[in-house]
Design an enzyme around this catalytic site. Structure first.
Site, PDB file in Angstrom:
ATOM      1  CD  GLU A  34      -9.208 -70.578  13.082  1.00  0.00           C
ATOM      2  OE1 GLU A  34      -8.469 -70.966  14.253  1.00  0.00           O
ATOM      3  OE2 GLU A  34      -8.354 -69.870  12.135  1.00  0.00           O
ATOM      4  CE  LYS A 123      -2.059 -70.635  12.862  1.00  0.00           C
ATOM      5  NZ  LYS A 123      -3.227 -71.452  13.470  1.00  0.00           N
ATOM      6  N   GLY A 153      -0.976 -61.342  16.018  1.00  0.00           N
ATOM      7  CA  GLY A 153      -0.768 -60.106  15.931  1.00  0.00           C
ATOM      8  C   GLY A 153      -1.099 -59.060  15.112  1.00  0.00           C
TER       9      GLY A 153
END
Length: 208
Positions: A34, A123, A153
């Site tokens: 991406e 997501k 994270g």
């Protein structure tokens, strides 16, 4: 665990850098890549990556916010759309363009809205803020088999925690790639994530 749903997020990459980094990611085993739309000259980066590596990986864009952006991405051959939110019109257009569609959510309402619009994957962002326990809880109400990715994270050390509670994979940002780093650094981080993926898969299969 054979389908490694690990999405490499190349936020801030430039057209002069993208091919070298995509090459090392594919070599390490990544199959979803991406380029967020707040990266410099993102259309050139995505078009070049698709042209060179489109047969080896599903390459597309993140931070996709509008139907017009989806149309632009379809025109340059992108195969992946990642959104930060559950925008039904964007999701539907991406599906109509035959793109793998990963929609961002934070609440059950947003998750079900995205699925109703046709999202292939969900997501959770920012995942580290919610924690693995949230994934375990929300998976209890999502349709069985819904691929849920943790994004935000996730590190090589924490990846197993997310997979153990039912995530199908993760989106990997700053712990995989930061703007300006070398391809060698990207390779080292990519291999660490892939090793963590394989180790987690072996532990999950052994537990089953």
């Amino acid at each position: 665990m054979n389908d490694s749903k690990l999405v490499a997020i190349l936020r801030g990459i430039t057209p002069t850098e993208v091919l070298a980094h995509v090459a090392v990611l594919i070599d390490a085993g990544f199959r979803y890549i991406e380029v967020p739309l707040n990266s410099p000259d993102w259309w050139r980066s995505i078009a070049d990556a698709v042209s060179h590596f489109g047969e080896q990986a599903t390459i597309g864009a993140g931070t996709v916010l509008t139907v017009e952006q989806v149309d632009t991405l379809a025109a340059i051959g992108a195969g992946l759309i990642v959104t930060p939110n559950a925008h039904p019109a964007v999701i539907r257009r991406a599906r109509a363009c035959d793109m793998l569609t990963c929609a961002g959510f934070a609440t059950p309402s947003e998750a079900f809205s995205a699925l109703e619009a046709g999202a292939h994957w969900l997501k959770l962002f920012p995942a580290a803020t919610f924690g693995p326990g949230y994934v375990q809880a929300i998976n209890a109400v999502l349709p069985a088999g819904t691929p849920l990715l943790a994004v935000g994270g996730v590190t090589p050390e924490s990846l197993a925690d997310w997979l153990r509670v039912g995530c199908a994979g993760a989106g990997l940002g700053g712990d995989l790639y930061r703007a300006g780093q070398s391809p060698a650094h990207t390779r080292e981080r990519a291999l660490r994530f892939m090793a963590a993926w394989q180790a987690a898969g072996q532990r999950i299969e052994a537990a089953e």
